[in-house]
Every structure is written in C-alpha cells, then in structure tokens.
Write an enzyme that holds these catalytic residues in place. Structure first.
Site, PDB file in Angstrom:
ATOM      1  N   ASP A  83      37.371  -1.096  30.691  1.00 53.64           N
ATOM      2  CA  ASP A  83      36.412  -1.487  31.725  1.00 53.64           C
ATOM      3  C   ASP A  83      35.723  -2.785  31.318  1.00 53.64           C
ATOM      4  OD1 ASP A  83      34.246  -1.624  33.604  1.00 53.64           O
ATOM      5  OD2 ASP A  83      34.421   0.525  33.905  1.00 53.64           O
ATOM      6  N   SER A 133      33.445  -1.653  39.679  1.00 57.58           N
ATOM      7  CA  SER A 133      34.460  -0.753  39.125  1.00 57.58           C
ATOM      8  C   SER A 133      34.971   0.282  40.109  1.00 57.58           C
ATOM      9  CB  SER A 133      33.900  -0.031  37.887  1.00 57.58           C
ATOM     10  OG  SER A 133      33.703  -0.928  36.827  1.00 57.58           O
ATOM     11  N   SER A 198      35.320   4.600  37.425  1.00 55.01           N
ATOM     12  CA  SER A 198      36.734   4.471  37.057  1.00 55.01           C
ATOM     13  C   SER A 198      37.466   5.806  37.043  1.00 55.01           C
ATOM     14  CB  SER A 198      36.870   3.758  35.711  1.00 55.01           C
ATOM     15  OG  SER A 198      36.257   2.493  35.747  1.00 55.01           O
ATOM     16  N   ASP A 361      32.282  -2.222  29.141  1.00 54.98           N
ATOM     17  CA  ASP A 361      31.525  -2.737  30.285  1.00 54.98           C
ATOM     18  C   ASP A 361      30.025  -2.647  30.061  1.00 54.98           C
ATOM     19  OD1 ASP A 361      31.376  -3.374  33.331  1.00 54.98           O
ATOM     20  OD2 ASP A 361      30.281  -1.484  33.172  1.00 54.98           O
ATOM     21  N   HIS A 365      27.192  -5.654  29.869  1.00 52.14           N
ATOM     22  CA  HIS A 365      26.055  -5.728  30.792  1.00 52.14           C
ATOM     23  C   HIS A 365      24.738  -5.928  30.044  1.00 52.14           C
ATOM     24  CE1 HIS A 365      27.824  -5.113  34.683  1.00 52.14           C
ATOM     25  NE2 HIS A 365      28.422  -3.984  34.340  1.00 52.14           N
ATOM     26  N   ASP A 402      39.698  -3.443  34.832  1.00 51.21           N
ATOM     27  CA  ASP A 402      39.339  -3.410  36.249  1.00 51.21           C
ATOM     28  C   ASP A 402      38.766  -4.741  36.722  1.00 51.21           C
ATOM     29  OD1 ASP A 402      37.169  -2.977  34.593  1.00 51.21           O
ATOM     30  OD2 ASP A 402      36.319  -1.338  35.765  1.00 51.21           O
ATOM     31  N   HIS A 403      38.029  -5.393  35.838  1.00 56.01           N
ATOM     32  CA  HIS A 403      37.383  -6.671  36.155  1.00 56.01           C
ATOM     33  C   HIS A 403      37.024  -7.335  34.846  1.00 56.01           C
ATOM     34  CE1 HIS A 403      33.643  -4.778  34.937  1.00 56.01           C
ATOM     35  NE2 HIS A 403      33.924  -3.768  35.749  1.00 56.01           N
ATOM     36  N   HIS A 479      29.601  -8.977  36.337  1.00 59.85           N
ATOM     37  CA  HIS A 479      31.048  -9.051  36.180  1.00 59.85           C
ATOM     38  C   HIS A 479      31.507 -10.484  36.446  1.00 59.85           C
ATOM     39  CE1 HIS A 479      31.346  -4.503  37.366  1.00 59.85           C
ATOM     40  NE2 HIS A 479      30.780  -4.702  36.191  1.00 59.85           N
TER      41      HIS A 479
END
EC number: 3.1.3.1
Length: 550
Positions: A83, A133, A198, A361, A365, A402-403, A479
């Site tokens: 992620d 996500s 996810s 992820d 962040h 995912d990104h 993201h």
C-alpha cells in the site's frame, strides 16, 4: 449529489465520533465531484473497463502465443499489495536493506525486484486524478475503475450513496469471487484492519470505505439492513464467509461497545453483536474445523496441520509497525503468509491469496520514512516465503501497489550515503537537507524569514517517529498520481509487462489461472471472438451478482 451527509459527518466529528484514522485519508473532493468529474458516461459502466482489459489481453495473446502454449495455467495465484509502495519507496528500501547488510546499499535488490517481468499500471479513479486505496482496490481486484472512497461498485455509485450501492447492476465481483466460483480456496492477509480498504476490496460492496462497523453506517443516517457494514459483510455474507484464511487487525470493528478485546480495546459496534463469536458459531454449525487467533503464539502453535478455517485478528485496530511491535503478540507478515499458504495449499484445485503490506501507507502519511521503508522490507520477506513455498510452474505471484506517495529520493550525495541521513551538501541558505523528503505532510516546519530550520537539531532527530523534511504543511501527507510497478513471477509472468490500466491486473491474473468470466489461457484466442466473449462475460457478471447477494 446533495450535501446532507456533510452535515451529518460534521456533527459526528464535533461529537468525537469520527474514527481517528480518518486523518490518514481525509475526504478532499468537494461535494458533488464524486459524480460530476466523470469523464464519460461509459466509464460508469463495468462493461467499459471489462472490454478494454479483455481487448488488451487478446492483443497480448497474439504477441505471446508461443509462451502461452508452453506454460499451461496457474493453479495458485498470490497477489501482494504494497500500500503506497512508490518507486522512490522501492529504491530507498532496497538501499536501506543493503546498508543494513554492510553494503553501500544502492546495489542491493528486494527479492521481488528480481522477478522476470515488470510492468506499470495507471492508478487514477474515475473521478480523481490521484487515487485512494478503495477505488484502486476495486480496480486491481475487480477489474473496474470506480469513484474515490467506494469499494466493489461501479462509478455509477457516488461516495456515501447507500441507495445507489444496493443496485445489483452497479456491483462488481472480485478475483476472489472468481476463484471461489471455480472451486478454489481464498485467503486474505493484511497488516491493517481486515475491514480496511485494500483487503475489503476482495469481498465488500459499499458506497463508503469508512463503513467498517454498523455505527459508521448509522452515523451517516443509513439503514444497516440496506447497506451492511464491511465487518458484517465479511462474516455473514458471500464471498467473505467462504474465505478459508482471514488474517489482519481490527477486532474493535467486530465487537460491541459493551465488550473489550483481549488487549483492552473496546468494541465499536452499537448493534450488540459479537461477530467473532458469530463466525465461530457459523463454522460450528457447518461442522468444519476452525480456530480464532488473537496473538502470535497461537499462530505459531498451529503446527503442520492447521484447521480448515482461520480467523486471526491480532490487534484492536491496525497491527503495530514491525519495528515497534511486541514479538510475543504480533506476528510478522511473513509468518502470516506462511500459515495462509499451508492452509490454502490443501485444495487440489488451487487458491487465490491476497497479502497486503498496509502500513507502508500509514508511515508515509505521517512522514515516517524509516518505518515506511522497513514495512516494505517486511513485505518483501513475505514474498520470499511465498515463492519458496510454491512451485514456479504451477503458480503465479504478482507484486504491485495501489498508489504512490510524495516521498522523494534526492540530492547529489556520494555512493553509500546513509539513506536515512542528510545529503552531503547544504541548501542555498547553508542548511542541511535530507536524502528522503516529502512534498507535503505533518512534518513541515515553520520557516523564519524564508530560511528552513535545521532539522538535524530536532530533539528526536533520527528516531523511528521523527518526521523528515517536508514542504507543504498538511495534517496527513497525500498520495501521488504516478504509475505503480507490477512485478510477476511464475506461470505466464510475461503477460504483465508494459504500461496498462490498473484494471487489467485481475483480468490478467484470471487469464493465467483459467478462472473467472473473461478470456483464459486455456481457451485459444481464435476459439472465442472478442465480441462473443464479451457478451458471455457480461452475462456471467450479472449471474455472479445475484448469486453473491442471495
């Protein structure tokens, strides 16, 4: 779309009812943009994305005809999802891995970076340039692009629109459902809450990714009987209630507010239900072997003959970061993957396993670069467990993201510079800057007279939760909109080269595994024309919709 839900959410926030993790994924689209930004009406239909993917597969079939005939099909499919695992994350993680081994670092490789095939996938949502996500999960698991914040539904469903999500023609199926329909077993493993975006992409159909428990749905004024929460869908509805392995965090989403879990976290459900007990009761009534696990010791005690069904919830919320976890209670992603494969491998027809390194992820962040890189390395260890356990000539392993995120790997430092340290030069104001920095996030410092502060003088400089240099101040780093890598190993790995829409990923996996309603390697490209195949494919999608929600 009306803005009534904004009033409800604002009131809930004022009352302290909004889940704390919303800070990772604040809702940045303005009211109405969830539908107004759609580029074309066609993109709101599943058929648009299915057709585009199937036509691309047909082209690839012609290009790789010889390899197709030689390889057979994939019995087992394992999908690893990092992620937020951007290319700078990969480059920095491999450098950190090498430096931990006493090397300069740059020459190192993650295990999955040595896979024979590498491709790139485009990650945008139907209504968003930079994705979240949930719309990406719908893309890489269901093969259909959706609106930001939605799961398992087409872009005809705006975020928060409960009623629209109840329309079966607007729901889509995941590759996990295709595997079950083919008689294979399914497992999901994550380091986040199991109800997070996810993993939920394998089973949930919701208009808001944040509807993880019944209270989340009620806070927005919706009827949980019309729009069941994600935890309920996993335990009580197909396909989730058929999954053989469910490993992650998030016990609080399954427990009532009147109950605390094994480690003292209070449940969030206001319907009085204990879904963990309901899962156990369901398996008992089916007369199958099962076990609920809540810590690492219980996982390791399973031995060589684990039961048929496993539900492992190892934290009240997300699992701890690997570098901060308690080894007595916190399993590693590699350990979870090992047990999952052992359970699923007993099915002679094969299996589909989804494994997420989800806290990459979260660390990004928060601008915690060190934690993000370590979580990437931990997922890489889980990938090696999988490739060591599986036969290359009957399995397909795909590793992707995912990104991306907005961390950069910068400066002109000499070879071997500490990837977590400062660049070997100063900025134009004679201030040091970091090898890894972020475009935005909570790590931004106040500048005095246009001069950046010296971040190396921070009291906690270099600590795990020290925030590296950041430019734009935001509560949560965002993201990125760049493409993500797709690594493939095993049967028909060549199918994953090139640049393509993220929606191609599940269709190509299904093609290689001969499952699902689309084109298969088992069927000659000349046997079924594309137009005829698409008619059959869409009919199968509709049939699966009705079967899934009966």
């Amino acid at each position: 779309m009306s803005t009534w839900w904004l009033v409800v959410v604002a009131a809930a926030a004022a009352a302290g009812l909004v889940r704390a993790e919303d800070r990772y994924h604040p809702e940045r689209l303005a009211a109405g943009e969830a539908s107004a930004a759609t580029r074309s009406a066609a993109e709101s239909e599943a058929s648009f994305w299915v057709r585009e993917a199937q036509e691309a597969i047909e082209r690839r079939e012609r290009e790789g005809a010889g390899a197709k005939q030689a390889a057979g099909h994939a019995k087992n499919v394992v999908m690893f999802l990092g992620d937020g695992m951007s290319v700078p994350t990969l480059a920095a993680a491999r450098t950190l891995l090498g430096q931990r081994r006493g090397q300069t670092g740059e020459e190192a490789s993650l295990h999955f970076e040595q896979f024979p095939t590498l491709g790139l996938a485009k990650t945008y949502c139907v209504n968003a340039q930079v994705p979240d996500s949930s719309c990406t999960a719908t893309a890489y698991l269901c093969g259909v692009k959706a609106n930001q914040g939605t799961l398992g539904v087409t872009a005809a469903v705006p975020r928060h629109d409960c009623e629209a999500s109840t329309d079966v023609t607007k729901r889509v199926q995941s590759i996990a459902e295709w595997a079950l329909a083919d008689g294979r077993d399914v497992g999901i493993v994550t380091t986040t809450r199991i109800t997070h975006a996810s993993p939920a992409g394998t089973f949930a159909k919701v208009a808001n990714r944040n509807w993880e428990n019944d209270n989340d749905v009620k806070q927005e004024g919706h009827d949980v009987n019309r729009c069941p929460d994600i935890a309920h869908q996993l335990i009580k509805m197909a396909p989730g209630n058929k999954f053989k392995v469910i490993f992650g965090g998030g016990r609080r989403e399954f427990l009532p507010t009147t109950q605390v879990d094994e480690e003292g976290t209070r449940g969030l459900r206001t319907d009085g239900r204990n879904l963990i007990e309901e899962w156990q009761n369901d398996k008992e009534s089916q007369k199958v072997s099962y076990k609920y696990l809540w810590n690492r010791q219980e996982l390791l005690k399973l031995g060589s003959s684990p039961p048929d069904y496993l539900l492992g919830l190892f934290e009240g919320s997300h699992l701890q970061y690997h570098l901060e976890g308690d080894e007595s209670t916190e399993p590693t992603l590699a350990e979870l993957t090992d047990v999952a494969i052992r359970v699923l491998s007993r099915n002679e027809r094969g299996f589909f396993l989804f494994v997420e390194g989800g806290r990459i992820d979260h660390a990004h962040h928060d601008n915690y670069a060190h934690l993000a890189l370590d979580e990437t390395i931990e997922m890489d260890r889980a990938v090696k467990v999988a490739t060591d356990a599986l036969k290359e000539d009957e399995s397909l392993v795909v590793v992707t993201a995912d990104h991306t995120h907005v961390m950069s790997f910068n400066g002109y430092s000499p070879r071997g510079t500490d990837v977590l340290g400062t660049v070997r030069s100063l900025d134009s104001n004679r201030m040091p800057f970091m090898v890894l920095s972020y475009t935005n996030g909570p790590g931004a410092r106040i500048q005095q007279n246009g001069v950046r502060p010296d971040v190396t003088t921070d009291a906690n400089f270099g600590a795990l939760r020290w925030r590296t240099h950041t430019d734009v101040p935001l509560d949560s780093e965002t993201h990125g909109g760049d493409d993500v890598t797709v690594f493939a190993w095993g049967v028909h790995h060549w199918m994953f080269s090139g640049l393509y829409e993220q929606t191609h990923v599940p269709h190509r996996m299904a093609w290689a595994a001969c499952m699902g309603p689309g084109r298969h390697v088992c069927v000659s490209a000349a046997t079924v024309p594309t137009a005829a195949l698409l008619s059959l494919l869409l009919a199968a999608f509709i049939t699966l919709r009705h079967q899934c929600f009966l």
